[in-house]
Design an enzyme around this catalytic site. Structure first.
Site, PDB file in Angstrom:
ATOM      1  N   LYS A   1      -4.664 115.835  -8.877  1.00  0.00           N
ATOM      2  CA  LYS A   1      -4.397 115.941  -7.440  1.00  0.00           C
ATOM      3  C   LYS A   1      -5.637 116.463  -6.694  1.00  0.00           C
ATOM      4  CE  LYS A   1      -0.162 114.384  -7.295  1.00  0.00           C
ATOM      5  NZ  LYS A   1       0.032 112.959  -6.921  1.00  0.00           N
TER       6      LYS A   1
ATOM      7  N   TYR B   1       2.800 123.024 -13.633  1.00  0.00           N
ATOM      8  CA  TYR B   1       2.299 121.696 -13.236  1.00  0.00           C
ATOM      9  C   TYR B   1       1.036 121.422 -14.042  1.00  0.00           C
ATOM     10  CZ  TYR B   1       1.631 117.825  -9.901  1.00  0.00           C
ATOM     11  OH  TYR B   1       1.502 116.585  -9.294  1.00  0.00           O
TER      12      TYR B   1
ATOM     13  N   TYR C   1      -0.163 117.065  -4.086  1.00  0.00           N
ATOM     14  CA  TYR C   1       0.640 118.273  -4.257  1.00  0.00           C
ATOM     15  C   TYR C   1      -0.275 119.487  -4.253  1.00  0.00           C
ATOM     16  CZ  TYR C   1       4.171 121.424  -6.201  1.00  0.00           C
ATOM     17  OH  TYR C   1       5.040 122.459  -6.389  1.00  0.00           O
TER      18      TYR C   1
ATOM     19  N   ASP D   1       1.009  97.848 -13.215  1.00  0.00           N
ATOM     20  CA  ASP D   1       0.693  99.055 -13.973  1.00  0.00           C
ATOM     21  C   ASP D   1      -0.672  99.538 -13.534  1.00  0.00           C
ATOM     22  OD1 ASP D   1       0.019 101.097 -15.740  1.00  0.00           O
ATOM     23  OD2 ASP D   1       1.468 100.337 -17.191  1.00  0.00           O
TER      24      ASP D   1
ATOM     25  N   LEU E   1       0.084 110.327  -1.976  1.00  0.00           N
ATOM     26  CA  LEU E   1       0.868 111.561  -2.052  1.00  0.00           C
ATOM     27  C   LEU E   1       0.177 112.548  -2.986  1.00  0.00           C
ATOM     28  CD1 LEU E   1       3.686 111.982  -0.713  1.00  0.00           C
ATOM     29  CD2 LEU E   1       3.081 109.602  -0.935  1.00  0.00           C
TER      30      LEU E   1
ATOM     31  N   LEU F   1      10.491 117.782  -4.110  1.00  0.00           N
ATOM     32  CA  LEU F   1      11.600 116.827  -3.957  1.00  0.00           C
ATOM     33  C   LEU F   1      12.125 116.494  -5.354  1.00  0.00           C
ATOM     34  CD1 LEU F   1      13.062 114.642  -2.045  1.00  0.00           C
ATOM     35  CD2 LEU F   1      11.369 113.054  -2.998  1.00  0.00           C
ATOM     36  N   GLY F   2      13.425 116.462  -5.506  1.00  0.00           N
ATOM     37  CA  GLY F   2      14.002 116.186  -6.828  1.00  0.00           C
ATOM     38  C   GLY F   2      13.994 114.713  -7.195  1.00  0.00           C
ATOM     39  N   SER F   3      12.819 114.083  -7.192  1.00  0.00           N
ATOM     40  CA  SER F   3      12.682 112.671  -7.570  1.00  0.00           C
ATOM     41  C   SER F   3      12.758 112.532  -9.087  1.00  0.00           C
ATOM     42  CB  SER F   3      11.327 112.154  -7.105  1.00  0.00           C
ATOM     43  OG  SER F   3      10.319 112.868  -7.797  1.00  0.00           O
TER      44      SER F   3
ATOM     45  N   LEU G   1       2.425 107.120  -6.555  1.00  0.00           N
ATOM     46  CA  LEU G   1       2.664 107.135  -7.998  1.00  0.00           C
ATOM     47  C   LEU G   1       1.780 108.166  -8.670  1.00  0.00           C
ATOM     48  CD1 LEU G   1       0.234 105.412  -9.796  1.00  0.00           C
ATOM     49  CD2 LEU G   1       1.080 103.682  -8.216  1.00  0.00           C
TER      50      LEU G   1
HETATM   51  P1  NAI Z   1       8.992 108.819  -8.189  1.00  0.00           P
HETATM   52  O1  NAI Z   1       9.453 108.883  -9.585  1.00  0.00           O
HETATM   53  O2  NAI Z   1       9.918 108.260  -7.162  1.00  0.00           O
HETATM   54  O3  NAI Z   1       7.635 108.006  -8.037  1.00  0.00           O
HETATM   55  C1  NAI Z   1       6.647 107.910  -9.010  1.00  0.00           C
HETATM   56  C2  NAI Z   1       6.467 106.443  -9.308  1.00  0.00           C
HETATM   57  O4  NAI Z   1       5.294 106.215 -10.069  1.00  0.00           O
HETATM   58  C3  NAI Z   1       7.630 105.855 -10.100  1.00  0.00           C
HETATM   59  O5  NAI Z   1       8.187 104.775  -9.363  1.00  0.00           O
HETATM   60  C4  NAI Z   1       6.953 105.342 -11.366  1.00  0.00           C
HETATM   61  O6  NAI Z   1       7.555 104.157 -11.824  1.00  0.00           O
HETATM   62  C5  NAI Z   1       5.545 105.103 -10.867  1.00  0.00           C
HETATM   63  N1  NAI Z   1       4.512 105.029 -11.903  1.00  0.00           N
HETATM   64  C6  NAI Z   1       4.263 105.906 -12.903  1.00  0.00           C
HETATM   65  N2  NAI Z   1       3.222 105.481 -13.643  1.00  0.00           N
HETATM   66  C7  NAI Z   1       2.801 104.313 -13.093  1.00  0.00           C
HETATM   67  C8  NAI Z   1       1.775 103.384 -13.408  1.00  0.00           C
HETATM   68  N3  NAI Z   1       0.965 103.569 -14.450  1.00  0.00           N
HETATM   69  N4  NAI Z   1       1.646 102.283 -12.640  1.00  0.00           N
HETATM   70  C9  NAI Z   1       2.465 102.084 -11.582  1.00  0.00           C
HETATM   71  N5  NAI Z   1       3.439 102.927 -11.225  1.00  0.00           N
HETATM   72  C10 NAI Z   1       3.612 104.033 -11.978  1.00  0.00           C
HETATM   73  O7  NAI Z   1       8.568 110.304  -7.813  1.00  0.00           O
HETATM   74  P2  NAI Z   1       7.900 110.950  -6.509  1.00  0.00           P
HETATM   75  O8  NAI Z   1       8.067 112.415  -6.708  1.00  0.00           O
HETATM   76  O9  NAI Z   1       8.407 110.326  -5.281  1.00  0.00           O
HETATM   77  O10 NAI Z   1       6.354 110.622  -6.684  1.00  0.00           O
HETATM   78  C11 NAI Z   1       5.576 109.920  -5.739  1.00  0.00           C
HETATM   79  C12 NAI Z   1       4.295 110.672  -5.446  1.00  0.00           C
HETATM   80  O11 NAI Z   1       4.620 111.905  -4.800  1.00  0.00           O
HETATM   81  C13 NAI Z   1       3.493 111.054  -6.693  1.00  0.00           C
HETATM   82  O12 NAI Z   1       2.122 110.904  -6.419  1.00  0.00           O
HETATM   83  C14 NAI Z   1       3.824 112.531  -6.856  1.00  0.00           C
HETATM   84  O13 NAI Z   1       2.825 113.237  -7.569  1.00  0.00           O
HETATM   85  C15 NAI Z   1       3.877 112.933  -5.405  1.00  0.00           C
HETATM   86  N6  NAI Z   1       4.490 114.242  -5.113  1.00  0.00           N
HETATM   87  C16 NAI Z   1       5.765 114.539  -5.547  1.00  0.00           C
HETATM   88  C17 NAI Z   1       6.340 115.770  -5.267  1.00  0.00           C
HETATM   89  C18 NAI Z   1       7.739 116.092  -5.703  1.00  0.00           C
HETATM   90  O14 NAI Z   1       8.140 117.258  -5.662  1.00  0.00           O
HETATM   91  N7  NAI Z   1       8.533 115.110  -6.099  1.00  0.00           N
HETATM   92  C19 NAI Z   1       5.605 116.808  -4.499  1.00  0.00           C
HETATM   93  C20 NAI Z   1       4.281 116.387  -4.063  1.00  0.00           C
HETATM   94  C21 NAI Z   1       3.754 115.160  -4.386  1.00  0.00           C
END
Ligand code: NAI
Length: 286
Positions: free
Chosen positions: A190, A182, A172, A73, A170, A220-222, A121
């Site tokens: 960010k 946002y 944004y 965490d 990562l 990305l639709g994560s 994250l």
């Molecule tokens: P994701 O949901 O796959 O990844 C985010 C992760 O952060 C998750 O696995 C979650 O469990 C973890 N997390 C959240 N709080 C936490 C904590 N306190 N300790 C440890 N882990 C924690 O989603 P995504 O989109 O792949 O996100 C990854 C990075 O990409 C993030 O920094 C996000 O801001 C960035 N990003 C995402 C975009 C998008 O459109 N999806 C665009 C630009 C940047």
């Protein structure tokens, strides 16, 4: 010698963290993960039950595997930081040693030195609120989970990194241009992450001879993005207006992360690199 990577922020096969793992695994690296404690159980169960097997397939025909999976965490640095209510929470009860310093100690114990550190994250409890309506608590929580977590990770993992190693996070574009929706201080977080990338590149470059970069990714639709609510609109907007008209694949970001962490990028540090089909270059809808 094979390289060792630690990736924080993987909890399924849909996000950027997984895609980065995949690109690094394709390049022959040994991967360990830090998984957010509340998501760990379901991640491990799904993994065991084969839910990710399709996404684990490597070009060689084998399946991507993880050397170690640690609970983590990123809002806690040391055991003293963990409040009683979190310790008592049933989702945390079974986990131990999930603070950043304890996680780094386990990586040191199990892997010795590492070469690659990935921060993928973010968390902003008030992300759906406009900044103008964000509470102090929500703003600071966004900064803590999404920005300071990276400073803390480099503090604790930097000393474990081999000279010549590299780190990537990562970010944004909401850091520099207004992206309505946002909210919750995530745009601020960010902006801090990008500024810190430059300062940390200097400090960790001098101290550990490692490089520090960040990728400004397109939509990305994560799972995290779906929680914000407007991701489908962003994907449509990008498709309509970016110079390269296609949907962004997580793997395109994974591949750039692997490049940035490889010797091919040995002179690249302190950079915010756009991997967004070029959307950032547009001043007016195309
Ligand atoms: P994701 O949901 O796959 O990844 C985010 C992760 O952060 C998750 O696995 C979650 O469990 C973890 N997390 C959240 N709080 C936490 C904590 N306190 N300790 C440890 N882990 C924690 O989603 P995504 O989109 O792949 O996100 C990854 C990075 O990409 C993030 O920094 C996000 O801001 C960035 N990003 C995402 C975009 C998008 O459109 N999806 C665009 C630009 C940047």
């Amino acid at each position: 010698r094979g390289k060792k990577a630690f990736i924080a922020g993987v909890a399924d096969d849909q996000g950027f963290g997984w895609a980065i793992a995949k690109a690094l695994a394709e390049a022959g690296a040994e991967i360990s993960l830090g998984v957010w404690v509340p998501a760990l159980n379901i991640f491990e169960t799904s993994f065991r039950r084969g839910k990710f097997d399709d996404s684990r397939k490597l070009a060689s025909g084998g399946l991507m595997d993880f050397a170690h999976i640690y609970p983590m965490d990123a809002v806690f640095d040391t055991p003293d930081d963990v409040p009683e209510e979190v310790k008592a929470n049933k989702r945390y009860a079974g986990a131990d040693g999930f603070t950043i310093s304890e996680c780094a100690a386990k990586v040191a114990r199990d892997s010795g030195k590492i070469d690659i550190l990935v921060h993928s994250l973010a968390n902003g409890p008030e992300v759906t609120k406009p900044l103008l309506e964000t509470s102090r608590k929500g703003y600071l929580a966004a900064m803590s989970a999404s920005s300071y977590s990276y400073v803390s990770m480099l503090q604790r993992f930097g000393p474990l990194m081999n000279p010549g190693g590299a780190s990537v996070s990562l970010t944004y574009i909401a850091s520099e241009k207004v992206i309505p929706g946002y909210g919750g201080g995530m745009s601020s977080a960010k902006a801090a992450l990008e500024s810190d990338t430059r300062v940390l590149a200097y400090e960790a470059g001098r101290k550990h001879q490692i490089r520090v970069n960040t990728i400004s990714a397109g939509p990305l639709g994560s799972r995290a993005a779906k929680a914000i609510g407007f991701i489908d609109d962003m994907i449509r907007y990008s498709y309509a207006n970016a110079p390269v008209q296609k949907e962004l694949a997580a793997q395109e970001v994974g591949n750039v992360a692997a490049f940035l962490c490889s010797p091919l990028a040995s002179a690249v540090t302190g950079v915010t690199m756009y991997v967004d089909n070029g959307l950032n270059t547009m001043g007016l809808a195309g």
